[in-house]
Design an enzyme around this catalytic site. Sequence first.
Site, PDB file in Angstrom:
ATOM      1  N   ILE A  62      -5.634 -10.067   0.987  1.00 26.79           N
ATOM      2  CA  ILE A  62      -5.642 -10.406   2.411  1.00 26.79           C
ATOM      3  C   ILE A  62      -4.518  -9.648   3.117  1.00 26.79           C
ATOM      4  CG2 ILE A  62      -5.348 -12.283   4.089  1.00 26.79           C
ATOM      5  CD1 ILE A  62      -6.555 -14.156   1.898  1.00 26.79           C
ATOM      6  N   ASP A  63      -4.893  -8.798   4.016  1.00 24.50           N
ATOM      7  CA  ASP A  63      -3.927  -8.047   4.816  1.00 24.50           C
ATOM      8  C   ASP A  63      -4.215  -8.236   6.306  1.00 24.50           C
ATOM      9  OD1 ASP A  63      -2.128  -6.290   5.886  1.00 24.50           O
ATOM     10  OD2 ASP A  63      -2.884  -4.500   4.898  1.00 24.50           O
ATOM     11  N   SER A  98       0.857  -1.196   0.000  1.00 22.68           N
ATOM     12  CA  SER A  98       0.000   0.000   0.000  1.00 22.68           C
ATOM     13  C   SER A  98       0.891   1.243   0.000  1.00 22.68           C
ATOM     14  CB  SER A  98      -0.883   0.016   1.249  1.00 22.68           C
ATOM     15  OG  SER A  98      -0.083   0.264   2.396  1.00 22.68           O
ATOM     16  N   ASP A 136      -0.977  -1.426  -4.059  1.00 18.05           N
ATOM     17  CA  ASP A 136      -2.349  -1.584  -3.579  1.00 18.05           C
ATOM     18  C   ASP A 136      -2.954  -0.186  -3.351  1.00 18.05           C
ATOM     19  OD1 ASP A 136      -4.533  -2.970  -2.572  1.00 18.05           O
ATOM     20  OD2 ASP A 136      -3.730  -3.080  -0.536  1.00 18.05           O
ATOM     21  N   HIS A 177     -12.754  -3.580   4.327  1.00 11.32           N
ATOM     22  CA  HIS A 177     -11.380  -3.610   4.843  1.00 11.32           C
ATOM     23  C   HIS A 177     -11.341  -3.670   6.371  1.00 11.32           C
ATOM     24  CE1 HIS A 177     -10.477  -1.822   0.804  1.00 11.32           C
ATOM     25  NE2 HIS A 177      -9.521  -2.716   0.899  1.00 11.32           N
TER      26      HIS A 177
HETATM   27  P1  13P Z   1      -8.467  -7.016   4.524  1.00 10.53           P
HETATM   28  O1  13P Z   1      -8.457  -5.824   5.422  1.00 10.53           O
HETATM   29  O2  13P Z   1      -9.775  -7.732   4.582  1.00 10.53           O
HETATM   30  O3  13P Z   1      -7.314  -7.927   4.763  1.00 10.53           O
HETATM   31  O4  13P Z   1      -8.344  -6.477   3.010  1.00 10.53           O
HETATM   32  C1  13P Z   1      -7.085  -6.150   2.477  1.00 10.53           C
HETATM   33  C2  13P Z   1      -7.186  -5.437   1.174  1.00 10.53           C
HETATM   34  O5  13P Z   1      -8.201  -5.373   0.532  1.00 10.53           O
HETATM   35  C3  13P Z   1      -5.968  -4.791   0.682  1.00 10.53           C
HETATM   36  O6  13P Z   1      -6.203  -4.039  -0.466  1.00 10.53           O
HETATM   37  O1  G3H Z   2      -6.604  -1.964   1.785  1.00  9.13           O
HETATM   38  C1  G3H Z   2      -5.802  -1.565   2.614  1.00  9.13           C
HETATM   39  C2  G3H Z   2      -4.681  -2.456   3.015  1.00  9.13           C
HETATM   40  O2  G3H Z   2      -5.076  -3.307   4.061  1.00  9.13           O
HETATM   41  C3  G3H Z   2      -3.478  -1.633   3.356  1.00  9.13           C
HETATM   42  O3  G3H Z   2      -3.589  -1.001   4.561  1.00  9.13           O
HETATM   43  O4  G3H Z   2      -2.928   1.351   4.071  1.00  9.13           O
HETATM   44  O5  G3H Z   2      -2.848   0.417   6.408  1.00  9.13           O
HETATM   45  O6  G3H Z   2      -1.182  -0.320   4.697  1.00  9.13           O
HETATM   46  P1  G3H Z   2      -2.583   0.214   4.965  1.00  9.13           P
HETATM   47 ZN    ZN Z   3      -8.118  -3.118  -0.544  1.00  9.48          ZN
END
Ligand code: 13P
Ligand code: G3H
Ligand code: ZN
Length: 330
Positions: free
Chosen positions: A276-277, A56, A93, A189
Amino acid sequence: MVSYKELGLVNSRELFKKAIDGQYAIPAFNFNNMEQLQAIIQACVEDNSPVILQVSSGARKYANQTILRYLAQGAVEYAKELGKNIPIVLHLDHGDTFELCKSCIEYGFSSVMIDGSHHPYDENVELTRKVVEYAHQYDVTVEGELGVLAGIEDAVVAEHHTYTQPEEVEDFVAKTGVDSLAISIGTSHGANKFKPEQCTRNAEGVLIPPPLRFDILDEVEKRIPGFPIVLHGASSVPQDQVAIINQYGGKLKDAIGIPEDELRRAAKSAVCKINIDSDGRLAMTAAIRETMALHPEWFDPRQYLGPARENLKELYKHKLVSVLGSAGKA
Ligand code: 13P
Ligand code: G3H
Ligand code: ZN
């Protein structure tokens, strides 16, 4: 400028084609540090899965663009060292500007997302088209988005979903030239995807979230048959990990994710990339909290980051084998 090809990375085009034909989804795992990356590569090599390493804009700031370029190159070499030359994509991302996408391409990304979903439709088309025109000169693939997920997306907090309108997708894909499209069908998210009052309880008292809008997905597939579809916000929020976090001092309340059977169903359709994050964040935090609580005398980071990496790897392997179906497809 470094081309992703020099780093040994691939773009997502061929992977998506195979995933749609083979009825599985490619994992897109977010990372921002070495242990997460090691766990992803170990899991994908052991289970012979292609993988999208996802960064991201916040992760890029955290890790540094130059370090990320070498981490990605290191991931390719590490996979080979472990014995398998699995296909690895480095993907931006939720890119929010043309400049960010351009900069990532210059630093070796093989794929970018331009998320114009918060803009009015015509502006989204214009911005996405501009990124596609630039990216395709370098054979970098581009993901666009239509519809807004509830939760925090791209620093914008949306209380409710704005589902993708299927009647927009043909026009969007034709005008922009994107290679894949993220859609909003009820995922969101973060670790709190639904409020308990939105859920029902099964016989065991477990909260069951509202079902994803597969009707919208079906309609999208009818309008753009065989076109690669992406699902964001697809963490399942494993309750065993949430329980460990809370047992050892965490305070996660009402953490609810997407049921795995819904993701399995999606993976069999034109959904060929599943993001998946949050689940990785939970697995890492659970192991660190538990290790620190059980061994208060330890202060070497390897003593708690090692178990965190192991726990992450187990989580990723479970996803590849039992949720996405990408194991064995590298
Ligand atoms: P989650 O927060 O469900 O893991 O989604 C991650 C995501 O969409 C990153 O772009
Ligand atoms: O969609 C978002 C991802 O989970 C990335 O999250 O912007 O906190 O790194 P972040
Ligand atoms: Zn996302």
